[in-house]
Design a protein around this motif. Sequence first.
Motif, PDB file in Angstrom:
ATOM      1  N   ALA A 302       0.837  -1.198   0.000  1.00  0.00           N
ATOM      2  CA  ALA A 302       0.000   0.000   0.000  1.00  0.00           C
ATOM      3  C   ALA A 302       0.874   1.251   0.000  1.00  0.00           C
ATOM      4  CB  ALA A 302      -0.913  -0.008   1.217  1.00  0.00           C
ATOM      5  N   VAL A 303       0.532   2.207  -0.858  1.00  0.00           N
ATOM      6  CA  VAL A 303       1.340   3.418  -1.031  1.00  0.00           C
ATOM      7  C   VAL A 303       0.804   4.494  -0.095  1.00  0.00           C
ATOM      8  CG1 VAL A 303       2.176   5.141  -2.669  1.00  0.00           C
ATOM      9  CG2 VAL A 303       1.762   2.784  -3.423  1.00  0.00           C
ATOM     10  N   SER A 304       1.434   4.657   1.061  1.00  0.00           N
ATOM     11  CA  SER A 304       0.925   5.592   2.070  1.00  0.00           C
ATOM     12  C   SER A 304       1.392   7.020   1.844  1.00  0.00           C
ATOM     13  CB  SER A 304       1.347   5.145   3.474  1.00  0.00           C
ATOM     14  OG  SER A 304       2.762   5.168   3.603  1.00  0.00           O
ATOM     15  N   CYS A 305       2.444   7.214   1.031  1.00  0.00           N
ATOM     16  CA  CYS A 305       2.959   8.563   0.820  1.00  0.00           C
ATOM     17  C   CYS A 305       3.706   8.645  -0.505  1.00  0.00           C
ATOM     18  CB  CYS A 305       3.895   8.972   1.964  1.00  0.00           C
ATOM     19  SG  CYS A 305       4.596  10.629   1.809  1.00  0.00           S
ATOM     20  N   LEU A 306       3.503   9.763  -1.213  1.00  0.00           N
ATOM     21  CA  LEU A 306       4.250  10.093  -2.424  1.00  0.00           C
ATOM     22  C   LEU A 306       4.842  11.488  -2.261  1.00  0.00           C
ATOM     23  CD1 LEU A 306       1.702   8.966  -5.178  1.00  0.00           C
ATOM     24  CD2 LEU A 306       3.845   7.800  -4.604  1.00  0.00           C
ATOM     25  N   SER A 307       6.131  11.645  -2.569  1.00  0.00           N
ATOM     26  CA  SER A 307       6.782  12.956  -2.560  1.00  0.00           C
ATOM     27  C   SER A 307       7.530  13.126  -3.876  1.00  0.00           C
ATOM     28  CB  SER A 307       7.762  13.074  -1.383  1.00  0.00           C
ATOM     29  OG  SER A 307       7.100  12.924  -0.151  1.00  0.00           O
ATOM     30  N   TRP A 308       7.525  14.352  -4.390  1.00  0.00           N
ATOM     31  CA  TRP A 308       8.176  14.634  -5.673  1.00  0.00           C
ATOM     32  C   TRP A 308       9.284  15.644  -5.485  1.00  0.00           C
ATOM     33  CZ3 TRP A 308       8.507  19.182  -8.636  1.00  0.00           C
ATOM     34  CH2 TRP A 308       8.973  19.016  -9.950  1.00  0.00           C
ATOM     35  N   SER A 309      10.380  15.460  -6.210  1.00  0.00           N
ATOM     36  CA  SER A 309      11.478  16.431  -6.219  1.00  0.00           C
ATOM     37  C   SER A 309      11.871  16.705  -7.662  1.00  0.00           C
ATOM     38  CB  SER A 309      12.694  15.892  -5.450  1.00  0.00           C
ATOM     39  OG  SER A 309      13.776  16.803  -5.540  1.00  0.00           O
ATOM     40  N   PRO A 310      12.125  17.972  -8.006  1.00  0.00           N
ATOM     41  CA  PRO A 310      12.429  18.287  -9.405  1.00  0.00           C
ATOM     42  C   PRO A 310      13.821  17.886  -9.850  1.00  0.00           C
ATOM     43  CG  PRO A 310      12.570  20.256  -8.057  1.00  0.00           C
ATOM     44  CD  PRO A 310      12.045  19.171  -7.174  1.00  0.00           C
ATOM     45  N   TRP A 311      14.719  17.643  -8.865  1.00  0.00           N
ATOM     46  CA  TRP A 311      16.104  17.420  -9.282  1.00  0.00           C
ATOM     47  C   TRP A 311      16.851  16.599  -8.239  1.00  0.00           C
ATOM     48  CZ3 TRP A 311      21.286  18.731  -8.139  1.00  0.00           C
ATOM     49  CH2 TRP A 311      22.177  18.631  -9.222  1.00  0.00           C
ATOM     50  N   VAL A 312      16.943  15.318  -8.476  1.00  0.00           N
ATOM     51  CA  VAL A 312      17.759  14.424  -7.655  1.00  0.00           C
ATOM     52  C   VAL A 312      18.652  13.646  -8.608  1.00  0.00           C
ATOM     53  CG1 VAL A 312      17.772  12.458  -6.088  1.00  0.00           C
ATOM     54  CG2 VAL A 312      16.046  14.235  -5.817  1.00  0.00           C
ATOM     55  N   ARG A 314      20.292  14.805 -11.053  1.00  0.00           N
ATOM     56  CA  ARG A 314      20.063  15.376 -12.393  1.00  0.00           C
ATOM     57  C   ARG A 314      18.732  14.971 -13.029  1.00  0.00           C
ATOM     58  NH1 ARG A 314      25.426  13.914 -12.094  1.00  0.00           N
ATOM     59  NH2 ARG A 314      26.908  15.623 -12.297  1.00  0.00           N
ATOM     60  N   HIS A 315      17.830  14.353 -12.251  1.00  0.00           N
ATOM     61  CA  HIS A 315      16.546  13.945 -12.816  1.00  0.00           C
ATOM     62  C   HIS A 315      15.444  14.174 -11.772  1.00  0.00           C
ATOM     63  CE1 HIS A 315      18.205  11.984 -16.411  1.00  0.00           C
ATOM     64  NE2 HIS A 315      19.167  11.537 -15.625  1.00  0.00           N
ATOM     65  N   PRO A 316      14.200  14.427 -12.226  1.00  0.00           N
ATOM     66  CA  PRO A 316      13.077  14.432 -11.275  1.00  0.00           C
ATOM     67  C   PRO A 316      12.960  13.066 -10.608  1.00  0.00           C
ATOM     68  CG  PRO A 316      12.427  15.348 -13.395  1.00  0.00           C
ATOM     69  CD  PRO A 316      13.778  14.726 -13.594  1.00  0.00           C
ATOM     70  N   ALA A 317      12.426  13.073  -9.391  1.00  0.00           N
ATOM     71  CA  ALA A 317      12.357  11.811  -8.634  1.00  0.00           C
ATOM     72  C   ALA A 317      11.086  11.748  -7.813  1.00  0.00           C
ATOM     73  CB  ALA A 317      13.584  11.667  -7.733  1.00  0.00           C
ATOM     74  N   LEU A 318      10.676  10.524  -7.501  1.00  0.00           N
ATOM     75  CA  LEU A 318       9.499  10.258  -6.684  1.00  0.00           C
ATOM     76  C   LEU A 318       9.924   9.385  -5.504  1.00  0.00           C
ATOM     77  CD1 LEU A 318       6.542  11.143  -7.306  1.00  0.00           C
ATOM     78  CD2 LEU A 318       6.093   8.778  -7.950  1.00  0.00           C
ATOM     79  N   LEU A 319       9.506   9.798  -4.294  1.00  0.00           N
ATOM     80  CA  LEU A 319       9.799   9.053  -3.075  1.00  0.00           C
ATOM     81  C   LEU A 319       8.514   8.388  -2.606  1.00  0.00           C
ATOM     82  CD1 LEU A 319      12.098   8.498  -0.998  1.00  0.00           C
ATOM     83  CD2 LEU A 319      11.266  10.487   0.277  1.00  0.00           C
ATOM     84  N   PHE A 330      12.289   6.501  -6.838  1.00  0.00           N
ATOM     85  CA  PHE A 330      12.133   6.264  -8.269  1.00  0.00           C
ATOM     86  C   PHE A 330      12.625   7.468  -9.057  1.00  0.00           C
ATOM     87  CE2 PHE A 330       8.980   3.386  -6.496  1.00  0.00           C
ATOM     88  CZ  PHE A 330       9.139   2.252  -7.274  1.00  0.00           C
ATOM     89  N   ARG A 331      13.263   7.196 -10.165  1.00  0.00           N
ATOM     90  CA  ARG A 331      13.615   8.235 -11.116  1.00  0.00           C
ATOM     91  C   ARG A 331      12.464   8.395 -12.111  1.00  0.00           C
ATOM     92  NH1 ARG A 331      18.476   7.510 -15.553  1.00  0.00           N
ATOM     93  NH2 ARG A 331      17.791   9.142 -17.001  1.00  0.00           N
ATOM     94  N   VAL A 332      12.055   9.648 -12.366  1.00  0.00           N
ATOM     95  CA  VAL A 332      11.038   9.920 -13.378  1.00  0.00           C
ATOM     96  C   VAL A 332      11.734   9.950 -14.735  1.00  0.00           C
ATOM     97  CG1 VAL A 332       9.247  11.498 -14.171  1.00  0.00           C
ATOM     98  CG2 VAL A 332       9.665  11.230 -11.721  1.00  0.00           C
TER      99      VAL A 332
END
Length: 430
Positions: A302-312, A314-319, A330-332
């Motif tokens: 179950a995915v209890s939380c999603l966080s986004w960052s524009p630059w990790v 050198r790429h956008p990322a999802l935690l 995850f790398r976007v």
Amino acid sequence: MALAFQQQIFALDAKYNAHRAPNCPNFRTLYIRRRNQLLRENAKFKDIDTIKQYLNIRGQLLQRKYGMPHEPISSPANLSRQKSNNKNNTSASDPRHKLSRVTESTVSQNYAFTGVHHIFDQHTEPVTVLKFANNDRSRLCCASDDGSLSICDVTAKPPQVSFVLRGHSKGVTGCDWSASNDLLVSCSRDGTLCLWNVGNQKCLRKVFDQLSTEILCCTFQPSNNNMVITGNARGIVQVLNISTGIYPKGGSVLGGKVLSLVCDSSGRMFWAGNDKGLIISYNCDIVTGRLSKLRRMLVGGAVSCLSWSPWVCRHPALLVNCTNNSVNLFRVTDKEGGLTLKRRFNNLHMIHPVRSTFCPIMSFRKGICVVTGSEDSCVYFLDIESSPDHPVVNKLQGHAAPVLGVSFNYDESFLASSDMQGLVIIWRRS
């Protein structure tokens, strides 16, 4: 008193606090706050040997009184020296190990949130969501299962609860600040979404879910704060025009229960996660609110939380926090929100809605860290560029219940964490 020892003493008190006066929770809260105050008043005490002796004696006395196992506590410096000695025994002449130790120490120091700044206890049920206002050092929103939201000023002297918002009849499951911080949106298990005016603390609009079911997450559309994206317990992702109270046509079926949402900075793309371990990326028309599915990913819990960052890196990322004892980075990979797993961290998480966040200030020289709560009552700082065997660069011990919410203010001077008992601890950078 060294901050590391101050934190260990506080952690020892928190560990046994649940066993004190089991029928009087207010006394337990008062006790732990007073102990924190005493530690701060004696912060200048520098006799390390005496502090160590005090820790071990106090631990033994508490163990005898409450019957829990006590482990002798040593300082982080000693633990670091032990690790260094082990490395030196195997390859004392290899300069790469010296460089590695220096780098590890530097990252740990940069994320040394060891001092307890304040403890808030205004909520009687678990505080599931914490959010600092955008580009604001002071204002923190706390959303609780007691049906209320509180706005705290963490930089006031002393820190204080500015006001409490009451408009939901059941637990609050999500909240978000508008871009200008003048509005706040919240959703609840009572099936309502409320829009609040932060200035006069009034509810401007209350909207019911179209299916009369629990609303489990919500977020403002970043490019158009008239739009709010919601996810409910029937697996529907919807866009609400909060100005009119009307749901535009074009909601999308994700399935299961939609537990988490996060948008990229443009608001044209967002991700939604459910209790079946499914994450789907969406395109959102910022004018009409119409939704289109893009990519999907199964993560195994179950995915209890999603966080986004524009630059990790050198790429956008999802935690992503998952109830399979993991935090996943995850790398976007493309413009449709495709995801590729970059790192997986072990983290005790099977039942509760544990959350995580990116550290807002990042640089390659200082390390790149994320912070997560855990069901073992600790807060963990994880270095995403470290070796897989040693990703933890800092561990905060102060809660006596599973840690659910974590949030940084924009300049990383304060970190807030909340737990199942309703306590909110504000940690200050050392």
